[in-house]
Design a protein around this motif. Structure first.
Motif, PDB file in Angstrom:
ATOM      1  N   LEU A  91       0.823  -1.209   0.000  1.00  0.00           N
ATOM      2  CA  LEU A  91       0.000   0.000   0.000  1.00  0.00           C
ATOM      3  C   LEU A  91       0.859   1.262   0.000  1.00  0.00           C
ATOM      4  O   LEU A  91       0.486   2.270  -0.614  1.00  0.00           O
ATOM      5  N   GLU A  92       2.001   1.218   0.666  1.00  0.00           N
ATOM      6  CA  GLU A  92       2.881   2.389   0.707  1.00  0.00           C
ATOM      7  C   GLU A  92       3.390   2.752  -0.681  1.00  0.00           C
ATOM      8  O   GLU A  92       3.517   3.934  -1.022  1.00  0.00           O
ATOM      9  N   LYS A  94       1.808   2.107  -3.388  1.00  0.00           N
ATOM     10  CA  LYS A  94       0.630   2.255  -4.253  1.00  0.00           C
ATOM     11  C   LYS A  94       0.675   1.283  -5.442  1.00  0.00           C
ATOM     12  O   LYS A  94       0.414   1.647  -6.594  1.00  0.00           O
ATOM     13  N   LYS A  96      -0.473  -1.665  -7.889  1.00  0.00           N
ATOM     14  CA  LYS A  96      -1.777  -2.027  -8.415  1.00  0.00           C
ATOM     15  C   LYS A  96      -2.214  -3.348  -7.788  1.00  0.00           C
ATOM     16  O   LYS A  96      -1.436  -4.300  -7.725  1.00  0.00           O
ATOM     17  N   LEU A 154     -10.942   0.037   0.508  1.00  0.00           N
ATOM     18  CA  LEU A 154      -9.949   0.758  -0.296  1.00  0.00           C
ATOM     19  C   LEU A 154     -10.426   0.996  -1.725  1.00  0.00           C
ATOM     20  O   LEU A 154      -9.653   1.420  -2.578  1.00  0.00           O
ATOM     21  N   ARG A 155     -11.713   0.766  -1.980  1.00  0.00           N
ATOM     22  CA  ARG A 155     -12.217   0.766  -3.356  1.00  0.00           C
ATOM     23  C   ARG A 155     -12.076   2.111  -4.069  1.00  0.00           C
ATOM     24  O   ARG A 155     -12.065   2.171  -5.297  1.00  0.00           O
ATOM     25  N   LYS A 156     -11.962   3.219  -3.332  1.00  0.00           N
ATOM     26  CA  LYS A 156     -11.854   4.533  -3.972  1.00  0.00           C
ATOM     27  C   LYS A 156     -10.425   4.884  -4.361  1.00  0.00           C
ATOM     28  O   LYS A 156     -10.190   5.905  -5.012  1.00  0.00           O
ATOM     29  N   GLN A 157      -9.470   4.056  -3.950  1.00  0.00           N
ATOM     30  CA  GLN A 157      -8.078   4.310  -4.327  1.00  0.00           C
ATOM     31  C   GLN A 157      -7.859   3.877  -5.774  1.00  0.00           C
ATOM     32  O   GLN A 157      -8.253   2.768  -6.162  1.00  0.00           O
ATOM     33  N   PRO A 158      -7.249   4.721  -6.599  1.00  0.00           N
ATOM     34  CA  PRO A 158      -7.134   4.419  -8.036  1.00  0.00           C
ATOM     35  C   PRO A 158      -6.289   3.204  -8.363  1.00  0.00           C
ATOM     36  O   PRO A 158      -6.389   2.671  -9.473  1.00  0.00           O
ATOM     37  N   ASN A 159      -5.464   2.753  -7.434  1.00  0.00           N
ATOM     38  CA  ASN A 159      -4.614   1.591  -7.704  1.00  0.00           C
ATOM     39  C   ASN A 159      -5.264   0.269  -7.282  1.00  0.00           C
ATOM     40  O   ASN A 159      -4.659  -0.787  -7.396  1.00  0.00           O
ATOM     41  N   ILE A 160      -6.512   0.344  -6.795  1.00  0.00           N
ATOM     42  CA  ILE A 160      -7.230  -0.860  -6.384  1.00  0.00           C
ATOM     43  C   ILE A 160      -8.378  -1.107  -7.366  1.00  0.00           C
ATOM     44  O   ILE A 160      -9.197  -0.221  -7.625  1.00  0.00           O
TER      45      ILE A 160
END
Length: 266
Positions: A91-92, A94, A96, A154-160
């Protein structure tokens, strides 16, 4: 709705019979049930250094960390742990992450069968015993509910990126296109057609054993066993009416407030 009752492990697939080999018992690592082999590498797993160009495929229920460290970039790595137990570097940096989700009833059935023929997993007991343990999260890699809720947060994070198994069964081409866009791949119509053909369930079931001919000597199962049915709604062949009623009460209670909605039959 049909029911097979309390079938015992060993009723499905070669190598499933109780007593053919010694099955390992799960152990606790930082509050998570894992297999002994995972525990031996637990500190290495926690300190694993992800690379920014790594892509992770997160599914509810295994890595040889040294082999992964030596792989050239870009790497594609499978992870089964909940977000509370994955290496922080994922996560650090980022990285995919492709999260594959499937409805819990079919997950329970699939995971039960996996336990019956894999020599890497503990004896599941009867179907009723396993389902009870699954519902309370007393299985390897913990609660399915905690797993999906953690990643969904975490669904709003662009890498998820999220893929639902049932959506892939409905329209594999469309979902493959979404995934290609997420990965930054511009595929031609012909390339996309070939990809969809290779990703089809029947193609994987037919071809995987040929690509990994020695997998059975290590795991105790073949890919034809691992890639068992791939059906949406196979849970109907296992759940009793009473078991289904319990799950139908448990699922909305556990997923309350998440906006998660699963398809249980096609």
């Amino acid at each position: 709705m049909s029911s097979q009752g309390d079938h015992k492990p060993g009723s499905v697939g070669k190598g499933a019979a109780v007593g053919e080999h010694e099955k390992p018992e799960p152990v606790m690592a930082d509050g998570l049930l894992v297999m002994p082999g995972t525990l031996r590498q637990w500190e290495e797993i926690k300190s694993f250094q992800a690379r920014p160009d790594d892509t992770f495929i997160a599914t509810y229920p295994k890595s040889a960390v040294e082999k992964i460290n030596n792989l050239p970039s870009p790497r594609v790595i499978y992870i089964h742990a909940p977000i509370s137990h994955i290496p922080k570097s994922i996560l650090e940096n980022k990285c995919k992450v492709i999260c594959v989700l499937r409805n819990p009833k079919d997950v329970a059935v699939s995971y039960y069968h996996f336990h019956t023929f894999s020599n890497m997993l503990p004896n599941p007991g009867t179907w009723s015993e396993f389902l009870q343990n699954f519902m309370i999260g007393k299985v390897t890699y913990g609660s399915w509910f905690d797993h999906v809720k953690g990643w969904w947060s975490l669904r709003k994070q662009p890498n998820i990126f999220f893929l639902f198994y049932e959506a892939m069964k409905k329209d594999l081409g469309y979902e493959a296109g979404r995934l290609a866009s997420f990965l930054g791949r511009d595929l031609s119509p012909e390339a996309m057609k070939n990809l969809v053909e290779q990703l089809s369930f029947n193609s994987m079931k037919t071809n995987m054993d040929g690509k990994f001919p020695n997998i059975g000597s290590v795991t105790g199962f073949t890919f034809k066993q691992f890639i068992r049915k791939g059906q949406v709604g196979d849970w109907k062949n296992h759940f009793t009416v009473a078991q289904n009623e319990v799950m139908d009460q448990l699922i909305p209670d556990q997923l309350k407030g998440t906006s998660l909605d699963f398809c249980y039959e096609l």
